[in-house]
Design a protein around this motif. Structure first.
Motif, PDB file in Angstrom:
ATOM      1  N   ASN A 130       0.819  -1.215   0.000  1.00  0.00           N
ATOM      2  CA  ASN A 130       0.000   0.000   0.000  1.00  0.00           C
ATOM      3  C   ASN A 130       0.858   1.272   0.000  1.00  0.00           C
ATOM      4  O   ASN A 130       0.381   2.336  -0.377  1.00  0.00           O
ATOM      5  CB  ASN A 130      -0.916   0.033   1.233  1.00  0.00           C
ATOM      6  CG  ASN A 130      -1.909  -1.117   1.249  1.00  0.00           C
ATOM      7  OD1 ASN A 130      -2.079  -1.808   0.242  1.00  0.00           O
ATOM      8  ND2 ASN A 130      -2.554  -1.332   2.388  1.00  0.00           N
ATOM      9  N   GLN A 131       2.103   1.131   0.447  1.00  0.00           N
ATOM     10  CA  GLN A 131       2.988   2.309   0.501  1.00  0.00           C
ATOM     11  C   GLN A 131       3.746   2.551  -0.808  1.00  0.00           C
ATOM     12  O   GLN A 131       4.213   3.666  -1.062  1.00  0.00           O
ATOM     13  CB  GLN A 131       4.009   2.146   1.646  1.00  0.00           C
ATOM     14  CG  GLN A 131       3.403   2.384   3.017  1.00  0.00           C
ATOM     15  CD  GLN A 131       2.672   3.718   3.112  1.00  0.00           C
ATOM     16  OE1 GLN A 131       3.213   4.766   2.781  1.00  0.00           O
ATOM     17  NE2 GLN A 131       1.392   3.661   3.505  1.00  0.00           N
ATOM     18  N   PHE A 134       3.374   5.619  -3.290  1.00  0.00           N
ATOM     19  CA  PHE A 134       3.804   6.959  -2.868  1.00  0.00           C
ATOM     20  C   PHE A 134       5.249   7.262  -3.269  1.00  0.00           C
ATOM     21  O   PHE A 134       5.700   8.392  -3.152  1.00  0.00           O
ATOM     22  CB  PHE A 134       3.598   7.120  -1.353  1.00  0.00           C
ATOM     23  CG  PHE A 134       2.152   7.021  -0.975  1.00  0.00           C
ATOM     24  CD1 PHE A 134       1.322   8.135  -1.069  1.00  0.00           C
ATOM     25  CD2 PHE A 134       1.591   5.811  -0.582  1.00  0.00           C
ATOM     26  CE1 PHE A 134      -0.026   8.042  -0.758  1.00  0.00           C
ATOM     27  CE2 PHE A 134       0.243   5.712  -0.278  1.00  0.00           C
ATOM     28  CZ  PHE A 134      -0.574   6.826  -0.365  1.00  0.00           C
ATOM     29  N   GLN A 135       5.956   6.229  -3.707  1.00  0.00           N
ATOM     30  CA  GLN A 135       7.325   6.420  -4.208  1.00  0.00           C
ATOM     31  C   GLN A 135       7.375   6.220  -5.717  1.00  0.00           C
ATOM     32  O   GLN A 135       8.455   6.140  -6.283  1.00  0.00           O
ATOM     33  CB  GLN A 135       8.268   5.393  -3.548  1.00  0.00           C
ATOM     34  CG  GLN A 135       8.120   5.257  -2.055  1.00  0.00           C
ATOM     35  CD  GLN A 135       8.413   6.553  -1.327  1.00  0.00           C
ATOM     36  OE1 GLN A 135       9.260   7.346  -1.760  1.00  0.00           O
ATOM     37  NE2 GLN A 135       7.686   6.800  -0.232  1.00  0.00           N
ATOM     38  N   CYS A 177      -6.419   3.016  -4.836  1.00  0.00           N
ATOM     39  CA  CYS A 177      -6.240   4.122  -3.893  1.00  0.00           C
ATOM     40  C   CYS A 177      -7.511   4.950  -3.712  1.00  0.00           C
ATOM     41  O   CYS A 177      -8.401   4.948  -4.564  1.00  0.00           O
ATOM     42  CB  CYS A 177      -5.060   4.979  -4.319  1.00  0.00           C
ATOM     43  SG  CYS A 177      -3.528   3.996  -4.377  1.00  0.00           S
TER      44      CYS A 177
ATOM     45  N   PRO B 383      -2.961   4.928   7.668  1.00  0.00           N
ATOM     46  CA  PRO B 383      -1.781   4.714   8.526  1.00  0.00           C
ATOM     47  C   PRO B 383      -1.841   5.576   9.792  1.00  0.00           C
ATOM     48  O   PRO B 383      -2.076   6.787   9.718  1.00  0.00           O
ATOM     49  CB  PRO B 383      -0.621   5.116   7.606  1.00  0.00           C
ATOM     50  CG  PRO B 383      -1.134   4.892   6.210  1.00  0.00           C
ATOM     51  CD  PRO B 383      -2.590   5.250   6.282  1.00  0.00           C
TER      52      PRO B 383
END
Lengths: 671, 671
Positions: A130-131, A134-135, A177, B383
């Motif tokens: 899920n992260q 973002f990169q 998202c 989060p």
């Protein structure tokens, strides 16, 4: 590796030495935190982190064989049974099935699984996946292009299913998202038409597509927090509570629960959630406990969506086998999730690295007093003597709430003094909605696969099928399944005034194919009987299934989700007990191909008459969302009842008195 | 007759002068005792006892026309509507339908009914018929011959049905007798094979047969009174109660009930029992009450038995139309039939001679707090920010118990804050059993039409069909019935990964035949919509029926009981509103021939689209008795839900706060 192992051994030794030995441990108790730690240690001693990449995908109890448990029950004073754990681990990108013997402190079985399908996702890999967006520059650009603020974006991981691909896929998820920015109800604000595919093993994005731009639905009116609501509020009710000034009538010893005439064991499994075992009822007349249910749990939860668009077609979730129905359990809130008289119980699961993690207040247990009537009669026919006798209903509820992403499933196992076990699932929480260009129904001229719930918000059509595993042991484990059809019978004798009646035609299922039932087609009682035991007057001792739903699936049999979910093709199945046959959708549900499921086991058409049998019942919902489900759904419930039917010689609660009257201690004003 | 009438007038005048005028009387309020007395007086003034034999078989409110009521609701400050009563009387052995205007104080309509069927039995004629055997020598001899004590015999009256006889029968009943002698559970001790036929008008025995001698089942183990039980008892639970230290959240003004967001009228009818009228829900967003249900009640209750023997074949009861579902209501016992927080309400009926009779504690009204969850969600995807929001469920229940001879029916109308109306019927009480020669199942080689429940005790197979009249007025009275079928749809585009999905095909019923539904055959949502009103985003405002039972009858269509009970041939019917069409089995159910029922009205196939429509739903049970039902049955429940579906713009309880916290006044020890 020697020095490392030595250190570990010391640590292990130290840990164990300060733990009191579990002399009274029940063989079905879930793994304790200490046991989970020990499993981790033992597995790592064979697969050290220094040389292996290892993730614990599932850690649970490896139960002793059923005969062993039953003989232990009869004589629990004997030495403890060996405690074992079943572990599914990904080790260097292969799936291992490992059995760890905690008493021997070693791995006793370690097999590589090469079939189709993958184990449950871990929390950690979902969080990591899920992260990733973002990169990921293309994603950031897509967010920017839409004029959205990246810090208000939240992503979630979705299983990808299987759609006939010949080639085996890697372990992947789709990441979708959502947008916060003024709400915490992210599921009502999908950022539609962006697809990300993540390889879970390499933990990197391997696919990205930004297909088109669809408006993100507004935040207004989506937040469900009480603190965020503005007037006008609904009417405020005066305080109401259940009171037991003298305390509860149940007792809990570890995981064993005793209440009224019931005795059962409540365990937690990361995949199944609550597991009810060894439920027995005390027969007042016979003055002994009698077996009813060796084990009951939610085996699988199939949730296919009916939206064919690119970002939606694959949403055909197996909530238990992919996400873990137990892993998804959430802490229960005293006074709201459970009434004031509830007792709460924690649970533990193993994290991806094998460490135990405490889940507080996962179960609640309470006596339910809803104002219902257990039995009554008023006799008015006797001249001058009106007789009235009434017994109010009090039952015991075991509750767990599993929040699998957007949906909250309220799971109740209710035990009634009359011998019924009533199982209910309540659906609440949030819909999965699709962002849409439409703001009014009249604009819609194409198939939109759902209901317009608010501006730009399409509630997708979908199903929920909960398949329950019910290892009924009706007064012993050798049972038969009997379908008692009510059959319309013409009367041919002209001298009789009636032209018809119905009679009961009882058919005992010989093999598995005899016991597959699509409900709604005929009028029948569905019974599990003990063909070796009869009442004094000769009826077979039994329990019957009273289904609460006759919902059947509406995907074609050759459609891939339905091949995987073929265990829903019938509402009822009966199989001979087989320790390995626990998961209706297969042990490996993620990307499964339906090759090791309830629907394939049954193809062997095994004998089920006078055998230890397992009853499978599927509770289904076809959900056409409506505006009332927005932004959070009022609970919709269904379920079933297992009800004694010639199990007792007579009404088992005839001699039950009403509960004691309530004495209010030291209250001067109340009443 | 002049002097008599004059006296009567005076008496009448006197009675009325001391009564406060009912200035605030609601036009749907049941007749008051004073009004019942006035009806009696007015009818007797036309048919004096001195010259006529007159019995009041039914006395109830003649409701004003629906438009009149609705316009009164909009402006209740106008003068009171004329109060009228509908009377069915037997006058000199003919059936009269009389409308009495209480405001004008005269009969405004008096019609003789010459069709098939007879009105409800009165208590008095049943009691008289039940006493006749005790003066009848052949019966006394039969009792004596069996070695039974006549003082322990009790008899009951049974409707005779219709079995194709061309000739019209007189008003008769069969009288069947039972034995006490050591029990009060007479229904478990039938004195089998003696048939008595009683002419109710002449009140004399016109038929007697003693066919054979069958053992009377033993008294042992049949008594259900707590005081008669001997150890071992069941476990005794500690006290448990629902507490509302600050009082209830509902208010009752006469027969109008306000609770949370609901407003409705509760009336009593001798035939239907509880009648819910004018149920409206307050829409917090629109800040106004909106109509849901103009009227709801149990229209008929068809209970056919499946035993072809001479003393049983005719048992095909219409409990509402023959015995009166309201007349059969019994007083509710505080703390047992209804919880501690219940409010009780009385009712009145007219005795055979027209006098009002008080029925105490016939309804109870209470807030139900069972520990359920109204809605909840735990959001774990954001989060660092776990959000949990839960609303416990509190609902309002209106309960009546109707004991029609042996059976006790628990009728609950439950109103939920979320807009649902949940209707439940619980079956408890006593079975009708047949005395039998058998003491063990293995002896049985013939068709016995039931289950052996105890020695010499055969529990007869039977059905219960409760047909509910539901005059839904969804946000106004012009409504349509829509069947939204979920239709499996193959995907033909090979480029799409899915091969199928389901879509919703909504069919609006144009005429009555379009709306007859046998449940269980297809997957569909059943909706009543207001085709003239839409939500902001364009969905038709609606409510849907969620059926709790898909039971269908199993008598042949040409069998006489099923001709009379043909309204059960479908689970769902929709008719255009017609004031005279209230009783699914016909206004005259006793000895009816099915010629004026829901099944015949529908043959006209009237237009029901965008009309004031009535929805009829039948809850069914096929009852194969089991030993647990002996000597008194644990409650078995079913029902249905009317649930808002695009009625509200969004979840109507989003802005509802949990009930106030409970403050215990002046309790030093509790908690």
């Amino acid at each position: 590796m020697f020095p490392f192992s030595k250190t570990l051994f010391f640590l292990l030794f130290y840990t164990l030495s300060i733990m009191p030995p579990h002399l009274c441990q029940h063989p079905l108790d879930p793994l304790t935190p200490e046991e989970i730690t020990l499993v981790q240690t033992i597995v790592h001693s064979s697969y050290p982190n220094s040389t292996h990449i290892l993730t614990f995908q599932y850690v649970g109890l490896e139960e002793p064989p059923k005969p062993t448990v039953l003989s232990w029950i009869r004589n629990p004073s004997r030495k403890n049974l060996h405690r074992q754990s079943f572990v599914i681990a990904r080790i260097d990108q292969t799936t291992h099935e490992i059995i760890v013997d905690l008493s021997l402190r070693r791995i006793i079985s370690d097999q590589v699984y090469n079939g189709y399908g993958y184990p449950l996702f871990t929390f950690e890999e979902q969080i990591a996946a899920n992260q990733l967006p973002f990169q990921y520059a293309p994603f950031l650009e897509s967010i920017n292009k839409r004029g959205l603020k990246i810090e208000e974006v939240v992503c979630g991981s979705f299983s990808v299913g299987w759609f006939g691909e010949k080639k085996r896929s890697k372990r992947i998820v789709k990441v979708m998202c959502y947008y916060l920015d003024g709400t915490i109800n992210l599921y009502m604000r999908p950022i539609e038409a962006i697809s990300l595919t993540v390889d879970l093993e390499d933990m990197k994005i391997i696919g990205f597509k930004d297909r088109l731009t669809v408006p993100v639905p507004k935040a207004d009116g989506t937040d469900f927090r009480g603190s965020m609501q503005t007037p006008p509020f609904g009417p405020l009710l005066k305080g109401i509570t259940v009171a037991q000034p003298h305390g509860p009538s149940f007792s809990i010893d570890g995981h064993k629960i005793r209440w009224a005439n019931w005795d059962f064991h409540l365990s937690f499994d990361a995949r199944a959630g609550p597991v009810i075992s060894l439920a027995s009822i005390f027969d007042v007349e016979k003055q002994k406990f009698r077996q009813v249910l060796y084990k009951g749990f939610v085996s699988e939860l199939f949730v296919p969506y009916m939206d064919l668009t690119e970002e939606w077609y694959y949403r055909t979730f197996f909530d238990a086998g992919e996400y873990g129905y137990g892993l998804s359990a959430v802490p229960l809130e005293p006074l709201r999730d459970c009434p004031e008289n509830a007792y709460f119980m924690d649970a533990y699961f193993a994290s991806q690295n094998g460490m135990p993690v405490q889940m507080p207040n996962i179960f609640c247990i309470f006596e339910r007093f809803s104002g219902d009537i257990m039995w009554r009669h008023t006799e008015t026919l006797i001249p001058g003597n009106v007789v009235r006798e009434v017994r109010p209903e009090v039952s015991l509820v075991v509750r767990m709430v599993s929040t699998v992403g957007n949906y909250d499933y309220i799971n109740d196992w209710e035990f009634k003094q009359s011998g019924s076990i009533k199982v209910t699932v309540g659906l609440t929480g949030l819909l999965e909605v699709r962002g849409s260009i439409y703001t009014h129904k009249d604009q819609i001229e194409e198939e939109v696969f759902g209901t317009l719930l608010a501006e730009n918000t399409m509630g997708a059509h979908h199903d929920h099928f909960l398949t329950y595993y019910l290892d009924v042991d009706v007064d012993g484990d050798a049972n038969s399944f009997v379908k008692s059809r009510m059959q319309m019978t013409p009367v041919t004798d002209d001298k009789l005034p009636r032209k018809s009646y119905w009679r009961v035609v009882s058919e005992t299922a010989k093999t598995e194919s005899d016991a597959r039932i699509k409900l709604g087609l005929e009028q029948a009682d569905l019974l599990v009987v003990n063909p070796n035991k009869r009442t004094h007057i000769g009826n077979f001792i039994g329990y019957r299934l009273i289904p609460g739903s006759t919902t059947s699936p509406l995907l074609s049999h050759n459609d891939y989700p339905q091949i995987r979910g073929a265990f829903t093709n019938y509402n009822v199945w009966v199989t001979p007990y087989n320790k390995s046959e626990k998961w209706a959708g297969g042990l490996y549900a993620d990307q499964s191909r339906g090759d090791n499921t309830l629907a394939t086991w049954g193809l062997r058409n095994r004998i089920i008459e006078n055998r230890d049998i397992v009853l499978w019942y599927t509770v289904g919902f076809h959900h056409v969302p409506c505006q009332e489900d927005f932004p959070v759904m009022p609970t919709l419930s269904s379920g079933f009842e297992l009800r004694p039917t010639n199990f007792f010689e007579r009404n088992p609660v005839l001699k039950f008195r009403p509960p004691q009257s309530v004495q209010w201690p030291n209250c001067s004003a109340y009443r």
